[in-house]
Design an enzyme around this catalytic site. Structure first.
Site, mmCIF file in Angstrom:
data_model
loop_
_atom_site.group_PDB
_atom_site.id
_atom_site.type_symbol
_atom_site.label_atom_id
_atom_site.label_comp_id
_atom_site.label_asym_id
_atom_site.label_seq_id
_atom_site.Cartn_x
_atom_site.Cartn_y
_atom_site.Cartn_z
ATOM 1 N N CYS A 91 0.843 -1.197 0.000
ATOM 2 C CA CYS A 91 0.000 0.000 0.000
ATOM 3 C C CYS A 91 0.878 1.247 0.000
ATOM 4 O O CYS A 91 1.657 1.458 0.936
ATOM 5 C CB CYS A 91 -0.916 -0.004 1.224
ATOM 6 N N PRO A 92 0.776 2.098 -1.017
ATOM 7 C CA PRO A 92 1.598 3.321 -1.032
ATOM 8 C C PRO A 92 1.192 4.323 0.041
ATOM 9 O O PRO A 92 1.984 5.168 0.435
ATOM 10 C CB PRO A 92 1.363 3.889 -2.446
#
Length: 353
Positions: A70-71
């Site tokens: 997940c960025p």
């Protein structure tokens, strides 16, 4: 209430960030050496991939029960932080719904107090309220614009993050991850393609949504197990999923097609010189692009109409032994015709795209 939402959201967010997903120990091997034949080996971590673990290119480690990278938390969602990440996805929309209700009621009340109804027109005076009592906090044009903007952000967050929460709950209630759902779909396609008559059963689904839920959410906040060994349903064993992954990997090698680069490609995301269609149909994914030089050999495993994904074939040890995988324009390559016995290109044969 708003302070409570803020504290709970930030607590779960930073837990997901700093606790992390949990990584397979470097150099890990199963307790029984004969079980190594059921596992994939990671050359980067110099260890076997434990069941349900996958190597993340961004973290550069094998992640236990990896769901995705997940960025927004700059980390992977996996074994240790799956519960915190999912609670964050739940609490953020709930807090935004509460804030949206406050914004809507505030704007409605303040606008209603500033409306003047005439015989032929309706006027809104934002400078002062027409009715008493006057608001404790001044509400002018700038406050109205800020409230409207904040309302839009709150509603957008509610929809976007709420959809992610629904997706996460679907995989949690079946005790899967997003990657494992994809593996299961590919298993069905493989069985249907080869007509093997097999029946793939996902081994980690406990058969009850509550039992699956308890695999992630516990009263102590610490997930069950150690991230390496997992309970499985009847009729399956610890390596049922990894065996299926090995079959899919072998199948991918069989189905892959060899290509040769006919043009240089710098590896940019949206190449201007490769055509308008190639420019506008670039894959919307975090997967990398690979730079190509004329004459490079690539083993393509999947593709779109104007793009392909594959791995560059290393010709010599001077290449460093590092695997280069990614997307490249279909326009830059052509099929490489070769003799399967000598692995040599057929001279004088016209290559077809």
């Amino acid at each position: 209430m708003l302070l409570n939402w803020t504290v709970m959201i930030l607590y779960n967010y930073f837990s997901a960030v700093f606790v992390g997903p949990g990584y397979v120990p470097l150099g890990w091997t199963p307790e029984k050496s004969q079980d190594c034949i059921y596992l994939q080996y990671c050359k980067v971590c110099q260890s076997y991939k434990a069941p349900r673990s996958h190597h993340c290119r961004k973290c550069n480690r094998c992640v236990m029960k990896m769901d995705h990278h997940c960025p927004w938390i700059n980390n992977c969602c996996g074994y240790q932080n799956h519960a915190s990440f999912t609670l964050f996805l739940l609490l953020a929309p709930l807090g935004c719904i509460h804030a949206s209700f406050i914004f809507i009621m505030t704007m409605y009340t303040q606008l209603y107090n500033r409306i003047s109804f005439g015989w032929s027109s309706v006027k809104i005076d934002m400078s002062a309220a027409k009715r008493d009592p006057r608001p404790i906090i001044p509400f002018g044009l700038s406050a109205f614009a800020a409230s409207l903007f904040a309302l839009g952000l709150a509603l957008g967050t509610t929809i976007a993050v709420g959809m992610l929460f629904i997706i996460q709950m679907k995989v949690i209630l079946t005790n899967k991850t997003s990657i494992e759902s994809w593996i299961e779909e590919k298993a069905k396609d493989r069985i249907q393609y080869y007509q093997t008559g097999e029946t793939f059963i996902f081994p980690y689904d406990m058969g009850s949504k509550w039992k699956n839920f308890r695999q992630v959410f516990t009263w102590s906040g610490i997930p069950e197990g150690d991230g390496l060994d997992w309970p499985v349903r009847d009729g399956c064993h610890q390596y049922s999923l990894t065996i299926e992954q090995l079959k899919q990997k072998a199948d991918k090698r069989v189905r892959s097609v060899r290509y040769r680069a006919t043009e240089d490609y710098s590896g940019v995301c949206c190449p201007v010189t490769k055509g308008v269609k190639t420019f506008f149909t670039t894959p919307c994914t975090e997967e990398p692009r690979i730079a190509l030089s004329k004459g490079d050999l690539i083993l393509a495993t999947r593709g779109l109409k104007h793009w392909m994904y594959g791995e560059k074939i290393l010709i010599s040890a001077a290449d460093g032994g590092i695997r280069e995988r990614g997307w490249f324009p279909r326009k830059c390559v052509e099929k490489y015709q070769y003799d399967s016995e000598t692995d040599q290109a057929v001279d004088g044969e016209k290559k077809s795209k």
